[in-house]
Design a protein around this motif. Structure first.
Motif, PDB file in Angstrom:
ATOM      1  N   GLU A  66      46.330  33.520  42.938  1.00  0.00           N
ATOM      2  CA  GLU A  66      47.015  34.033  44.126  1.00  0.00           C
ATOM      3  C   GLU A  66      48.285  35.080  44.131  1.00  0.00           C
ATOM      4  O   GLU A  66      48.502  35.806  45.221  1.00  0.00           O
ATOM      5  CB  GLU A  66      47.632  32.783  44.467  1.00  0.00           C
ATOM      6  CG  GLU A  66      46.829  31.645  45.136  1.00  0.00           C
ATOM      7  CD  GLU A  66      46.214  32.183  46.402  1.00  0.00           C
ATOM      8  OE1 GLU A  66      47.103  32.444  47.431  1.00  0.00           O
ATOM      9  OE2 GLU A  66      45.069  32.162  46.599  1.00  0.00           O
ATOM     10  N   ALA A  67      48.535  35.314  42.812  1.00  0.00           N
ATOM     11  CA  ALA A  67      49.432  36.616  42.553  1.00  0.00           C
ATOM     12  C   ALA A  67      48.802  37.738  42.906  1.00  0.00           C
ATOM     13  O   ALA A  67      49.534  38.886  43.213  1.00  0.00           O
ATOM     14  CB  ALA A  67      49.656  36.552  40.865  1.00  0.00           C
ATOM     15  N   LEU A  68      47.449  37.899  42.869  1.00  0.00           N
ATOM     16  CA  LEU A  68      46.733  39.089  43.547  1.00  0.00           C
ATOM     17  C   LEU A  68      47.168  39.307  44.812  1.00  0.00           C
ATOM     18  O   LEU A  68      46.688  40.440  45.267  1.00  0.00           O
ATOM     19  CB  LEU A  68      45.232  38.898  43.175  1.00  0.00           C
ATOM     20  CG  LEU A  68      44.860  38.824  41.780  1.00  0.00           C
ATOM     21  CD1 LEU A  68      43.226  38.578  41.883  1.00  0.00           C
ATOM     22  CD2 LEU A  68      45.236  40.124  41.227  1.00  0.00           C
TER      23      LEU A  68
ATOM     24  N   LEU B 103      37.345  37.043  50.761  1.00  0.00           N
ATOM     25  CA  LEU B 103      36.171  36.906  50.150  1.00  0.00           C
ATOM     26  C   LEU B 103      36.234  36.219  48.760  1.00  0.00           C
ATOM     27  O   LEU B 103      35.430  35.497  48.418  1.00  0.00           O
ATOM     28  CB  LEU B 103      35.609  38.227  50.105  1.00  0.00           C
ATOM     29  CG  LEU B 103      33.957  38.287  49.372  1.00  0.00           C
ATOM     30  CD1 LEU B 103      33.091  37.451  50.447  1.00  0.00           C
ATOM     31  CD2 LEU B 103      33.511  39.639  49.435  1.00  0.00           C
ATOM     32  N   GLY B 104      37.096  36.733  47.987  1.00  0.00           N
ATOM     33  CA  GLY B 104      37.308  36.098  46.605  1.00  0.00           C
ATOM     34  C   GLY B 104      37.660  34.458  46.888  1.00  0.00           C
ATOM     35  O   GLY B 104      37.044  33.498  46.184  1.00  0.00           O
ATOM     36  N   THR B 105      38.409  33.951  47.912  1.00  0.00           N
ATOM     37  CA  THR B 105      38.530  32.770  48.008  1.00  0.00           C
ATOM     38  C   THR B 105      37.383  31.982  48.780  1.00  0.00           C
ATOM     39  O   THR B 105      37.106  30.944  48.019  1.00  0.00           O
ATOM     40  CB  THR B 105      39.845  32.497  49.188  1.00  0.00           C
ATOM     41  OG1 THR B 105      40.867  33.363  48.697  1.00  0.00           O
ATOM     42  CG2 THR B 105      40.075  31.103  49.411  1.00  0.00           C
TER      43      THR B 105
ATOM     44  N   MET C 230      36.104  44.609  43.902  1.00  0.00           N
ATOM     45  CA  MET C 230      36.735  44.624  42.914  1.00  0.00           C
ATOM     46  C   MET C 230      38.066  43.284  42.743  1.00  0.00           C
ATOM     47  O   MET C 230      38.092  42.427  41.918  1.00  0.00           O
ATOM     48  CB  MET C 230      37.500  45.741  42.245  1.00  0.00           C
ATOM     49  CG  MET C 230      36.432  46.686  41.781  1.00  0.00           C
ATOM     50  SD  MET C 230      36.987  48.282  41.237  1.00  0.00           S
ATOM     51  CE  MET C 230      38.007  47.640  39.651  1.00  0.00           C
ATOM     52  N   ILE C 231      38.605  43.458  44.066  1.00  0.00           N
ATOM     53  CA  ILE C 231      39.726  42.460  44.397  1.00  0.00           C
ATOM     54  C   ILE C 231      38.951  40.982  44.463  1.00  0.00           C
ATOM     55  O   ILE C 231      39.379  39.951  43.954  1.00  0.00           O
ATOM     56  CB  ILE C 231      40.783  42.673  45.385  1.00  0.00           C
ATOM     57  CG1 ILE C 231      41.322  44.001  45.129  1.00  0.00           C
ATOM     58  CG2 ILE C 231      41.381  41.512  45.738  1.00  0.00           C
ATOM     59  CD1 ILE C 231      41.995  44.470  46.282  1.00  0.00           C
ATOM     60  N   ALA C 232      37.937  40.910  45.037  1.00  0.00           N
ATOM     61  CA  ALA C 232      37.280  39.538  45.276  1.00  0.00           C
ATOM     62  C   ALA C 232      36.866  39.058  43.963  1.00  0.00           C
ATOM     63  O   ALA C 232      37.088  38.045  43.758  1.00  0.00           O
ATOM     64  CB  ALA C 232      36.151  39.661  46.267  1.00  0.00           C
ATOM     65  N   ALA C 233      36.102  40.073  43.343  1.00  0.00           N
ATOM     66  CA  ALA C 233      35.626  39.496  41.885  1.00  0.00           C
ATOM     67  C   ALA C 233      36.889  39.243  41.065  1.00  0.00           C
ATOM     68  O   ALA C 233      36.689  38.013  40.290  1.00  0.00           O
ATOM     69  CB  ALA C 233      34.642  40.652  41.322  1.00  0.00           C
TER      70      ALA C 233
END
Length: 167
Positions: free
Chosen positions: A43-45, A61-63, A13-16
């Motif tokens: 990037e606040a995440l 993974l999101g990056t 979920m964080i990556a998505a």
């Protein structure tokens, strides 16, 4: 087994969320999340690393997925992901170091790692000198983390969402 599944779901979920928010920003303000000097709101995440270890692989993974999806240079796949990984690990390690409840040291980690790593990468790819690139990248990271990141951190803490979502 349940804990592993929860960790995996949080990571995904964080990556998505990172990838979608970054693409949305690029759609609304073209290039703002992919130029050399950037202010990636997603990037606040990174503050999620204070609350869950799943943020480390999730943000990395999101990056990586965002960089691949935008046809970034292959060097950026490695360097961008490495900078995010090191920043998230550092933030996780600093999560209990606060100044009157404010995790300033942890919030500085993305600026440090992205400034050094992406600053080097930009100096190699587009020139301009290492220190100039490192400082401009760090300023963008600081801008995001000290504003949007702080707001997200306090929103999660004040509403006890950190415990509800990640416990």
């Amino acid at each position: 087994m349940r804990k592993n599944t929860r960790h995996l779901v949080h990571c995904a979920m964080i990556a998505a969320l990172y990838m979608v928010l970054t693409h949305l920003q690029n759609l609304l303000i073209p290039g703002s999340a992919s130029f050399a000097i950037q202010f990636r709101a997603s990037e606040a995440l990174c503050v999620l690393a204070f609350f869950t270890p799943a943020a480390i692989p999730g943000l990395t993974l999101g990056t990586l997925l965002f960089n691949i999806s935008t046809n970034a240079l292959p060097l950026d796949f490695l360097m961008g992901s490495a900078a995010t990984f090191l920043a998230a690990i550092s933030m996780r390690g600093c999560r209990n170091i606060t100044i009157k409840g404010y995790p300033l040291l942890g919030l500085l980690m993305p600026a440090l790692w992205n400034g050094l790593i992406i600053g080097w990468e930009l100096a190699v790819i587009i020139g301009g000198g290492f220190w100039y690139n490192a400082i401009t990248v760090a300023i963008g990271e600081l801008g995001v983390l000290l504003t949007l990141g702080s707001a997200l951190y306090y929103a999660l803490r004040l509403r006890n969402l950190d415990k509800k979502l990640f416990s």
